[in-house]
Design an enzyme around this catalytic site. Structure first.
Site, PDB file in Angstrom:
ATOM      1  N   ARG A 232      16.054  40.841 -62.330  1.00 38.09           N
ATOM      2  CA  ARG A 232      16.611  41.883 -62.042  1.00 38.09           C
ATOM      3  C   ARG A 232      18.091  41.964 -62.721  1.00 38.09           C
ATOM      4  O   ARG A 232      18.859  40.828 -62.088  1.00 38.09           O
ATOM      5  CB  ARG A 232      16.379  42.003 -60.782  1.00 38.09           C
ATOM      6  N   HIS A 280      13.481  44.963 -70.943  1.00 40.45           N
ATOM      7  CA  HIS A 280      12.917  45.243 -69.397  1.00 40.45           C
ATOM      8  C   HIS A 280      11.927  44.961 -69.626  1.00 40.45           C
ATOM      9  O   HIS A 280      11.247  45.842 -69.569  1.00 40.45           O
ATOM     10  CB  HIS A 280      13.601  46.135 -68.190  1.00 40.45           C
TER      11      HIS A 280
HETATM   12  P1  NDP Z   1       7.602  35.956 -55.659  1.00 43.27           P
HETATM   13  O1  NDP Z   1       7.780  37.481 -54.220  1.00 43.27           O
HETATM   14  O2  NDP Z   1       6.200  35.761 -55.960  1.00 43.27           O
HETATM   15  O3  NDP Z   1       8.935  34.863 -55.825  1.00 43.27           O
HETATM   16  C1  NDP Z   1      10.245  35.404 -55.338  1.00 43.27           C
HETATM   17  C2  NDP Z   1      10.637  34.458 -55.586  1.00 43.27           C
HETATM   18  O4  NDP Z   1      12.195  34.037 -55.236  1.00 43.27           O
HETATM   19  C3  NDP Z   1      10.795  33.273 -54.454  1.00 43.27           C
HETATM   20  O5  NDP Z   1      10.273  32.027 -54.266  1.00 43.27           O
HETATM   21  C4  NDP Z   1      10.937  33.396 -52.669  1.00 43.27           C
HETATM   22  O6  NDP Z   1      11.053  31.970 -52.352  1.00 43.27           O
HETATM   23  C5  NDP Z   1      12.391  33.326 -54.014  1.00 43.27           C
HETATM   24  N1  NDP Z   1      13.496  34.106 -52.982  1.00 43.27           N
HETATM   25  C6  NDP Z   1      13.692  35.151 -52.964  1.00 43.27           C
HETATM   26  N2  NDP Z   1      14.643  35.061 -51.961  1.00 43.27           N
HETATM   27  C7  NDP Z   1      15.321  34.490 -52.102  1.00 43.27           C
HETATM   28  C8  NDP Z   1      16.653  33.473 -51.357  1.00 43.27           C
HETATM   29  N3  NDP Z   1      17.341  34.540 -50.993  1.00 43.27           N
HETATM   30  N4  NDP Z   1      17.025  32.718 -51.715  1.00 43.27           N
HETATM   31  C9  NDP Z   1      16.093  31.852 -52.141  1.00 43.27           C
HETATM   32  N5  NDP Z   1      14.832  32.146 -53.147  1.00 43.27           N
HETATM   33  C10 NDP Z   1      15.076  33.052 -52.954  1.00 43.27           C
HETATM   34  O7  NDP Z   1       8.100  37.267 -57.158  1.00 43.27           O
HETATM   35  P2  NDP Z   1       7.477  36.504 -58.848  1.00 43.27           P
HETATM   36  O8  NDP Z   1       7.957  35.574 -59.215  1.00 43.27           O
HETATM   37  O9  NDP Z   1       6.267  37.924 -58.348  1.00 43.27           O
HETATM   38  O10 NDP Z   1       8.495  38.336 -58.759  1.00 43.27           O
HETATM   39  C11 NDP Z   1       9.503  37.781 -58.901  1.00 43.27           C
HETATM   40  C12 NDP Z   1      10.877  38.885 -59.561  1.00 43.27           C
HETATM   41  O11 NDP Z   1      10.777  39.152 -61.253  1.00 43.27           O
HETATM   42  C13 NDP Z   1      10.306  40.431 -59.107  1.00 43.27           C
HETATM   43  O12 NDP Z   1      10.889  40.386 -58.184  1.00 43.27           O
HETATM   44  C14 NDP Z   1      10.853  41.104 -60.289  1.00 43.27           C
HETATM   45  O13 NDP Z   1      12.448  40.578 -59.896  1.00 43.27           O
HETATM   46  C15 NDP Z   1      10.863  40.173 -61.458  1.00 43.27           C
HETATM   47  N6  NDP Z   1      10.178  41.217 -62.604  1.00 43.27           N
HETATM   48  C16 NDP Z   1      10.303  40.887 -63.648  1.00 43.27           C
HETATM   49  C17 NDP Z   1       9.507  41.514 -64.822  1.00 43.27           C
HETATM   50  C18 NDP Z   1      10.810  41.996 -65.776  1.00 43.27           C
HETATM   51  O14 NDP Z   1       9.337  42.331 -67.227  1.00 43.27           O
HETATM   52  N7  NDP Z   1      11.867  41.508 -66.294  1.00 43.27           N
HETATM   53  C19 NDP Z   1       8.481  41.609 -64.080  1.00 43.27           C
HETATM   54  C20 NDP Z   1       7.999  41.238 -63.092  1.00 43.27           C
HETATM   55  C21 NDP Z   1       8.650  40.666 -62.659  1.00 43.27           C
HETATM   56  P3  NDP Z   1       9.859  31.755 -51.047  1.00 43.27           P
HETATM   57  O15 NDP Z   1       8.751  30.739 -51.856  1.00 43.27           O
HETATM   58  O16 NDP Z   1      10.710  30.848 -50.436  1.00 43.27           O
HETATM   59  O17 NDP Z   1       9.382  33.200 -50.522  1.00 43.27           O
HETATM   60  C1  OXD Z   2       7.895  43.647 -62.234  1.00 47.21           C
HETATM   61  C2  OXD Z   2       8.910  45.064 -63.431  1.00 47.21           C
HETATM   62  O1  OXD Z   2       8.638  43.979 -61.037  1.00 47.21           O
HETATM   63  O2  OXD Z   2       7.692  44.545 -64.455  1.00 47.21           O
HETATM   64  O3  OXD Z   2       7.139  44.363 -62.554  1.00 47.21           O
HETATM   65  O4  OXD Z   2      10.317  44.370 -63.452  1.00 47.21           O
END
Ligand code: NDP
Ligand code: OXD
Length: 317
Positions: A232, A280
């Protein structure tokens, strides 16, 4: 069933065209783009991307909100969101595949000196450069969740050394796993290419700043640290990225997400010779792949089964 017997779905988004989202609902559930009046009782589910604030506030029979993306920050940003409604996020093979492709593309482009060769081509300059092998390069994945794990597997397959950083402790047979505040510095100091796949929460907002970039391995085989942010835009401070690029703290960056989207025309990031920009678009949500499992979940939930892939509202993701 014709779709009439089931509760209706409110489909609402800001800054995104919903035309392609309507056909996959046909014959299964009626879709509305706006509630009928203030307290529309016919709406059972909402499918949203940055819903207009207030639109979900007074729906008496709303059973769950489905995010159109993996992230839910855009759903939670609405202060009027009812406190007790579950939020389902996207965990989907198609979206994951898109993200794996994007990250592999950007990692390989930085690794294989894509920017240097594009510049050389402009001036018809014929010169090869020393090329490290992938196992000499460490990719650190910040956010080691559904996407981070799949991306890691893919990069391991390409021969890179891979590390992950998460909030809680995670394990992976071929990836060195770090977690928590204490695990951040050891993770960063060993990282050549930082891939950011964190959710945007109160804890992660602005985490990619000058100080953090300054902790990455300065003398790696790529000529300096590389940043790839597909999480993000709110995770990064763009003024710090520019400063880090200009004083050599950062070698190159690939950015898919920005503090303000669309990225304003006057942003210096557009013109920076060592920044690669995508709008994005790392992992688009494809309704052909996302709507059928959403509908399956709605049907299952109506039968009394628990919802899957729920966001933890307290944690913010
Ligand atoms: P998940 O919830 O599966 O994974 C998030 C990861 O981030 C987990 O490992 C979590 O830790 C870690 N995390 C969260 N908060 C913290 C913190 N404070 N410190 C350290 N680690 C942290 O999400 P996804 O993998 O499915 O997606 C991740 C992000 O990718 C989405 O939230 C979105 O913002 C972004 N995204 C962007 C897209 C794009 O097109 N650019 C498309 C899709 C997603 P833990 O394992 O311990 O829970
Ligand atoms: C998502 C994105 O969160 O596309 O899936 O940003």
């Amino acid at each position: 069933m014709t779709g009439k017997e089931n509760g209706r779905v409110l489909l609402t988004a800001t800054g995104m065209d919903l035309d392609d989202w309507l056909p996959p609902f046909a014959g299964r559930r009626d879709v509305v783009l706006e509630p009928d009046g203030n307290a529309d009782p016919s709406i059972a589910y909402a499918v949203v991307w940055k819903q207009p604030p207030g639109i979900l506030a007074d729906l008496p029979n709303l059973k769950a909100v489905f995010s159109i993306g993996a992230g839910v920050d855009h759903v939670l940003a609405d202060d009027t969101l009812p406190g007790d409604v579950p939020i389902v996020r996207v965990v989907n093979e198609n979206l994951t595949q898109h993200m794996c492709e994007y990250v592999a593309w950007r990692v390989l482009d930085h690794h294989r000196r894509g920017q240097t060769y594009r510049e050389q081509q402009q001036s018809r300059h014929w010169r090869g450069h020393a090329q490290p092998t992938s196992d000499e390069v460490t990719v650190g994945i910040m956010g080691f969740g559904a996407l981070g794990n799949a991306v890691a597997d893919n990069l391991v397959g390409l021969g890179f050394s891979v590390q992950g950083w998460s909030r809680s402790k995670r394990d992976h047979v071929r990836v060195i796993c770090h977690n928590g505040v204490d695990g951040l510095d050891p993770f960063l100091t060993a990282t050549d290419i930082l891939v950011v796949l964190l959710p945007l929460t109160d804890q992660t907002a602005g985490i990619i700043d000058y100080q953090l970039m300054g902790k990455m391995k300065p003398d790696g085989p790529l000529g300096g640290p590389v940043l790839i942010n597909a999480g993000r835009g709110g995770l990064q401070t763009e003024a710090d990225i520019l400063r880090a690029l200009d004083d050599g703290t950062l070698h190159e960056a690939s950015l898919d997400v920005f503090e303000t989207e669309p990225l304003p025309a006057e942003s210096p990031l557009w013109r920076h010779p060592r920044v690669f920009i995508t709008p994005h678009a790392a992992a688009e949500s494809d309704p052909r792949h996302l709507v059928p499992p959403m509908l399956d979940q709605m049907d299952a939930h109506d039968r009394g089964e628990p919802l899957k892939n729920l966001a933890d509202r307290k944690a913010g993701y």
